[in-house]
Design a protein around this motif. Structure first.
Motif, PDB file in Angstrom:
ATOM      1  N   LEU A  62     -13.610   6.807  -3.050  1.00  0.00           N
ATOM      2  CA  LEU A  62     -12.786   6.445  -1.907  1.00  0.00           C
ATOM      3  C   LEU A  62     -11.864   5.269  -2.220  1.00  0.00           C
ATOM      4  O   LEU A  62     -11.393   4.590  -1.331  1.00  0.00           O
ATOM      5  CB  LEU A  62     -13.677   6.085  -0.711  1.00  0.00           C
ATOM      6  N   VAL A  63     -11.633   5.056  -3.479  1.00  0.00           N
ATOM      7  CA  VAL A  63     -10.786   3.934  -3.869  1.00  0.00           C
ATOM      8  C   VAL A  63      -9.522   4.457  -4.538  1.00  0.00           C
ATOM      9  O   VAL A  63      -9.587   5.319  -5.401  1.00  0.00           O
ATOM     10  CB  VAL A  63     -11.547   2.998  -4.836  1.00  0.00           C
ATOM     11  N   SER A  64      -8.398   3.964  -4.093  1.00  0.00           N
ATOM     12  CA  SER A  64      -7.166   4.281  -4.828  1.00  0.00           C
ATOM     13  C   SER A  64      -6.689   3.003  -5.509  1.00  0.00           C
ATOM     14  O   SER A  64      -6.768   1.924  -4.951  1.00  0.00           O
ATOM     15  CB  SER A  64      -6.097   4.837  -3.901  1.00  0.00           C
ATOM     16  N   PHE A  65      -6.202   3.179  -6.708  1.00  0.00           N
ATOM     17  CA  PHE A  65      -5.842   2.012  -7.496  1.00  0.00           C
ATOM     18  C   PHE A  65      -4.334   1.837  -7.589  1.00  0.00           C
ATOM     19  O   PHE A  65      -3.591   2.799  -7.707  1.00  0.00           O
ATOM     20  CB  PHE A  65      -6.401   2.138  -8.913  1.00  0.00           C
ATOM     21  N   ILE A  66      -3.923   0.599  -7.517  1.00  0.00           N
ATOM     22  CA  ILE A  66      -2.526   0.249  -7.780  1.00  0.00           C
ATOM     23  C   ILE A  66      -2.551  -0.758  -8.923  1.00  0.00           C
ATOM     24  O   ILE A  66      -3.220  -1.784  -8.831  1.00  0.00           O
ATOM     25  CB  ILE A  66      -1.856  -0.356  -6.533  1.00  0.00           C
ATOM     26  N   GLU A  99      -0.235   8.089   1.349  1.00  0.00           N
ATOM     27  CA  GLU A  99      -0.341   9.299   2.171  1.00  0.00           C
ATOM     28  C   GLU A  99      -0.941  10.448   1.365  1.00  0.00           C
ATOM     29  O   GLU A  99      -1.786  11.186   1.866  1.00  0.00           O
ATOM     30  CB  GLU A  99       1.025   9.668   2.742  1.00  0.00           C
ATOM     31  N   ASN A 100      -0.512  10.566   0.106  1.00  0.00           N
ATOM     32  CA  ASN A 100      -1.092  11.599  -0.761  1.00  0.00           C
ATOM     33  C   ASN A 100      -2.577  11.386  -0.972  1.00  0.00           C
ATOM     34  O   ASN A 100      -3.369  12.325  -0.934  1.00  0.00           O
ATOM     35  CB  ASN A 100      -0.402  11.595  -2.129  1.00  0.00           C
ATOM     36  N   GLU A 101      -2.939  10.119  -1.189  1.00  0.00           N
ATOM     37  CA  GLU A 101      -4.356   9.794  -1.402  1.00  0.00           C
ATOM     38  C   GLU A 101      -5.173  10.179  -0.174  1.00  0.00           C
ATOM     39  O   GLU A 101      -6.283  10.668  -0.275  1.00  0.00           O
ATOM     40  CB  GLU A 101      -4.521   8.295  -1.671  1.00  0.00           C
ATOM     41  N   ASP A 109     -13.677  10.732   5.737  1.00  0.00           N
ATOM     42  CA  ASP A 109     -13.691   9.605   4.804  1.00  0.00           C
ATOM     43  C   ASP A 109     -12.417   8.779   4.851  1.00  0.00           C
ATOM     44  O   ASP A 109     -12.362   7.694   4.296  1.00  0.00           O
ATOM     45  CB  ASP A 109     -13.870  10.124   3.365  1.00  0.00           C
ATOM     46  N   ARG A 110     -11.391   9.299   5.516  1.00  0.00           N
ATOM     47  CA  ARG A 110     -10.073   8.670   5.376  1.00  0.00           C
ATOM     48  C   ARG A 110     -10.051   7.215   5.806  1.00  0.00           C
ATOM     49  O   ARG A 110      -9.366   6.404   5.218  1.00  0.00           O
ATOM     50  CB  ARG A 110      -9.036   9.454   6.164  1.00  0.00           C
ATOM     51  N   LYS A 111     -10.826   6.904   6.845  1.00  0.00           N
ATOM     52  CA  LYS A 111     -10.738   5.514   7.308  1.00  0.00           C
ATOM     53  C   LYS A 111     -11.501   4.553   6.412  1.00  0.00           C
ATOM     54  O   LYS A 111     -11.378   3.345   6.559  1.00  0.00           O
ATOM     55  CB  LYS A 111     -11.199   5.416   8.765  1.00  0.00           C
ATOM     56  N   PHE A 112     -12.272   5.084   5.476  1.00  0.00           N
ATOM     57  CA  PHE A 112     -12.985   4.206   4.553  1.00  0.00           C
ATOM     58  C   PHE A 112     -12.222   3.987   3.256  1.00  0.00           C
ATOM     59  O   PHE A 112     -12.708   3.339   2.354  1.00  0.00           O
ATOM     60  CB  PHE A 112     -14.367   4.783   4.228  1.00  0.00           C
TER      61      PHE A 112
END
Lengths: 154, 191
Positions: A62-66, A99-101, A109-112
């Motif tokens: 549930l983590v997206s990285f920048i 948005e893609n993520e 799960d989206r709100k987490f």
């Protein structure tokens, strides 16, 4: 006593190496379990700052990285660049990236979803502030500043 | 002397195969667990809604300039003092009139407890280095964590990080909130 002497051989008995594979397998399994394969190749140099009050990032899925840092390829200059997934992007692309993520995750799960900012420590805050503003716009409020754990000197 | 039993096959090559795999995993392994400082960003400001008025005593202003120097409430400060000053500001142990007010709140699991209304306002320049920013955030988090530890020790007899009961964790989190407000970005000075 003499009856033992009769059977005893002169040469040293060879050490059995049969247990060696077992030991190696044990090590092997340890590394197999603890290993995490890197999913994306980094194009930017990231030397994360150190901090003492760090928390573990939970639920890796549930983590997206920048990633932000100076490019590894010296031809691209030394100005910090933003890497999303597998390519360089500009600040304006973050909205569509998030948005893609979100699309890729279950609705539950989206709100987490957490955004982890992996930023090189020599980067100036300007670009980070811009990213934070974009994240606020798109509503990704949960962020984590990626840091390494500093060993306390005591 | 011909033996009937099946000849034992040599297991020595097994070690080589295992070594090969082992070295592969040794090389590809990255042991780092992702760690970081968690923060929650505020929702975008509505231009029509005026920000709430906050009393001056309830705000601790921290400014970081482009030379990574600190200004705590108008006075130049050092990073090493920041934790102590923040702790004092947030706890106000002697109920001084120039430090934040407290409001008695009823928290489940703790009962009536004074909660500080203090807000730390953090402002940084675009030229501030990320490292400095993280160090400041780290010190602020450390101050909050220490206050939480103290309260947890006092009420439950264990450190905050060792608490396992969800209600107790929530209660302590409510009693010592992370009240860090980051100013809307502005360009102060060049670079």
């Amino acid at each position: 006593m003499s009856k033992f002497k009769k059977e005893g051989k002169k040469e040293l008995p060879t050490i059995s190496t049969a247990s060696l594979p077992d030991i190696i397998f044990m090590l092997l399994f340890f590394f197999m379990v603890s290993t995490t394969m890197r999913e994306t190749d980094l194009f930017v140099k990231i030397n994360a700052p150190e901090a003492t009050e760090v928390q573990k990032l939970e639920k890796k899925s549930l983590v997206s990285f920048i990633y932000v840092g100076p490019p590894l390829n010296k031809k691209l200059g030394t100005e910090p660049r933003i890497q999303l997934n597998d390519s360089f992007h500009v600040v304006d692309d973050i909205v569509s990236f998030i948005e893609n993520e979100r699309e890729a995750r279950d609705e539950v799960d989206r709100k987490f979803l957490t955004t982890s900012l992996k930023v090189d420590k020599d980067v100036k805050m300007g670009i980070v502030t811009d990213i934070k503003q974009e994240l606020r716009k798109v509503g990704a409020f949960k962020i984590s500043y990626s840091t390494r754990k500093k060993m306390e000197e005591k | 002397m011909a033996s009937r039993k099946t000849p034992e096959f040599s297991a020595s090559s097994m070690a080589d195969i295992a070594f090969l795999l082992l070295i592969f995993f040794l090389v590809t392994t990255t042991m780092d667990v992702d760690t970081g400082i968690s923060r929650k960003l505020p929702p975008p400001l509505d231009p029509n809604v005026k920000p709430p008025d906050v009393k001056k005593r309830n705000i601790c202003k921290i400014l970081v300039n482009s030379h990574d120097m600190l200004l705590i409430n108008g006075k130049p400060g050092e990073l090493s003092d920041l934790k102590q000053e923040t702790k004092e500001f947030l706890s106000n142990p002697n109920n001084l009139p120039n430090l934040p007010e407290k409001k008695i709140k009823n928290i489940e699991g703790l009962g009536e407890i004074p909660v500080s209304l203090g807000i730390i306002s953090l402002k940084n320049d675009r030229g501030t280095s990320y490292n400095m920013y993280i160090q400041v955030q780290n010190e602020l988090t450390a101050a909050v964590n220490e206050l939480r530890d103290e309260l947890s020790m006092q009420k439950f007899g264990v450190r905050f990080s060792k608490l396992t009961d969800d209600i107790k964790i929530k209660a302590i989190q409510k009693a010592v909130p992370v009240s860090i407000s980051e100013a809307e970005p502005e360009n102060i000075g060049d670079n």
